[in-house]
Design a protein around this motif. Sequence first.
Motif, PDB file in Angstrom:
ATOM      1  N   VAL A 131      -2.007   3.326 -13.321  1.00  0.00           N
ATOM      2  CA  VAL A 131      -1.220   2.412 -12.489  1.00  0.00           C
ATOM      3  C   VAL A 131      -0.078   1.835 -13.320  1.00  0.00           C
ATOM      4  O   VAL A 131      -0.279   1.350 -14.443  1.00  0.00           O
ATOM      5  CB  VAL A 131      -2.102   1.271 -11.934  1.00  0.00           C
ATOM      6  N   ILE A 139      -5.827  -3.942  -7.354  1.00  0.00           N
ATOM      7  CA  ILE A 139      -5.435  -2.693  -6.724  1.00  0.00           C
ATOM      8  C   ILE A 139      -6.684  -1.859  -6.477  1.00  0.00           C
ATOM      9  O   ILE A 139      -7.589  -1.798  -7.312  1.00  0.00           O
ATOM     10  CB  ILE A 139      -4.414  -1.897  -7.583  1.00  0.00           C
ATOM     11  N   GLU A 140      -6.747  -1.286  -5.287  1.00  0.00           N
ATOM     12  CA  GLU A 140      -7.845  -0.393  -4.925  1.00  0.00           C
ATOM     13  C   GLU A 140      -7.267   1.013  -4.772  1.00  0.00           C
ATOM     14  O   GLU A 140      -6.250   1.200  -4.093  1.00  0.00           O
ATOM     15  CB  GLU A 140      -8.484  -0.831  -3.610  1.00  0.00           C
ATOM     16  N   VAL A 141      -7.889   1.968  -5.412  1.00  0.00           N
ATOM     17  CA  VAL A 141      -7.406   3.344  -5.404  1.00  0.00           C
ATOM     18  C   VAL A 141      -8.473   4.247  -4.812  1.00  0.00           C
ATOM     19  O   VAL A 141      -9.663   4.121  -5.139  1.00  0.00           O
ATOM     20  CB  VAL A 141      -7.056   3.821  -6.829  1.00  0.00           C
ATOM     21  N   VAL A 168       1.103   5.213  -8.844  1.00  0.00           N
ATOM     22  CA  VAL A 168      -0.298   5.524  -9.115  1.00  0.00           C
ATOM     23  C   VAL A 168      -0.458   7.038  -9.226  1.00  0.00           C
ATOM     24  O   VAL A 168       0.035   7.783  -8.374  1.00  0.00           O
ATOM     25  CB  VAL A 168      -1.230   4.975  -8.009  1.00  0.00           C
ATOM     26  N   ARG A 201       0.864  -1.184   0.000  1.00  0.00           N
ATOM     27  CA  ARG A 201       0.000   0.000   0.000  1.00  0.00           C
ATOM     28  C   ARG A 201       0.900   1.234   0.000  1.00  0.00           C
ATOM     29  O   ARG A 201       2.083   1.174   0.360  1.00  0.00           O
ATOM     30  CB  ARG A 201      -0.955   0.021   1.186  1.00  0.00           C
ATOM     31  N   ARG A 205     -11.387   0.039  -8.491  1.00  0.00           N
ATOM     32  CA  ARG A 205     -10.642  -1.197  -8.287  1.00  0.00           C
ATOM     33  C   ARG A 205     -10.395  -1.838  -9.639  1.00  0.00           C
ATOM     34  O   ARG A 205     -11.250  -1.796 -10.527  1.00  0.00           O
ATOM     35  CB  ARG A 205     -11.440  -2.154  -7.405  1.00  0.00           C
ATOM     36  N   ALA A 239      -7.489   6.427 -12.470  1.00  0.00           N
ATOM     37  CA  ALA A 239      -6.159   6.274 -11.892  1.00  0.00           C
ATOM     38  C   ALA A 239      -5.278   5.587 -12.926  1.00  0.00           C
ATOM     39  O   ALA A 239      -5.719   4.667 -13.617  1.00  0.00           O
ATOM     40  CB  ALA A 239      -6.222   5.445 -10.622  1.00  0.00           C
ATOM     41  N   TRP A 244      -3.442   4.031  -2.390  1.00  0.00           N
ATOM     42  CA  TRP A 244      -3.772   2.767  -3.046  1.00  0.00           C
ATOM     43  C   TRP A 244      -3.394   1.587  -2.147  1.00  0.00           C
ATOM     44  O   TRP A 244      -2.547   1.696  -1.269  1.00  0.00           O
ATOM     45  CB  TRP A 244      -3.038   2.641  -4.392  1.00  0.00           C
TER      46      TRP A 244
END
Length: 418
Positions: free
Chosen positions: A318, A297-299, A361, A262, A340, A316, A286
């Motif tokens: 990445v 990946i979660e932003v 990111v 993260r 996500r 986003a 993220w």
Amino acid sequence: MTEVHVARGRDGSIRVAADAVPGQTGGDDESAPGADFTRSVLDVAGALLVWPVLGARTPPVAYVHDVRRAQQWLWAVYGDGVAAAVHDAAAGELTGVRVRARTGALAGTAARLGLGHWAARWWPASYTDGIAELEGDVLGLELAALTHQCQELFDYLDDSVAELIEEHRAALDPLLRWWHATPRPAQTARHLGSVLRLIDDAADCAGLDGPELRRLRSALDEERGHGRTPAPVDLSALFPGRDGHALAAGAAPGAGGRVIARGSGTNDWRRYPPGFVDAAEDAVSWTARAHGALRQIEVEVVAHVTAPAAGVPLAAEVRVNGGTPHRVPLTRRDDVWAGRGELDLPPGAGLPVTAPPRIEVGVLLPGFDPGHGPDTGVEREAIRDLARRRLADAAQPGAYGTEPFLAEILAAATGEDY
């Protein structure tokens, strides 16, 4: 007085600047280093004027592409000697010369107008950084007044001023009430009165009409006569446009799995329009997770208080270990943009025996994004410091010898929630 260098570039355009860089006349001029959000710019008759936002005050750098049109204001900004040198350079009679500039009142007003346009585009409003937002309609009306005051700079003034007044006329009545309010510093009252008179004159020149403008004219006529008794007023109630801003708590729906890595992303202000994202450096965060064999990946991106609620394809970008970037669509959820997507990681990434992947990111608006530039984190922090200083000065108008914008005075007075 300051000496400036006047030189003709290879493309025939003329550069006027306090430093001498012969032949540099393009937009990427070496005399103006740094990101575009560190400069204020005015597109004037026959030229572009550029000032540094950070550092010492200097005469603007002028990139003159039409000398005939620019001659209507060159003498007023730089003095007759510089205007003559630009004419001679255009005629091919010199390749470069240093001339003593005699800047007049128009130069100062033009610099203020350029800074106002900079604030409208780049002001780093941030809830998390404690930098109050500027009220857009108040700033827009002051820009209209300043543009009218700088009419020598422009070929077609009335259209641009009229557009600014029409777009931001909702602030006219609140400004009038502020002008008649008490208590307020005498300098603020004079500033308000000057802006309102300029707007009235500009509206008259442009042939504008409407109930707000008629009330403005009536109030100004009354002031010229016997004046008006000031009355107490709550500025927060006059300009109630700012909603409360409380960051949403809790994980995004569906969060889970094993955390691989993260971190915080890059918040490059150039990659989206103003008002979309909180300007804080850590606004982009993220989390990479493992769901069995799947890597995601979660932003989350902190939204600006005026960010659009729906229908905007913010994304986003990445990049893993310097590879090809891919985009994750973001949607507005409470006070964050969130999204996500699948994460393409090398085999074994995220296992205890392997090094964590290098994930970068950023956030952007597709179609608006100008692309990656050099790392500007230090410059962004310098701009935040500038905004904080200006708000501190605006809280005590006149105390520091500078005149803040009305929108800055208002933000300093009503920005307790920041």
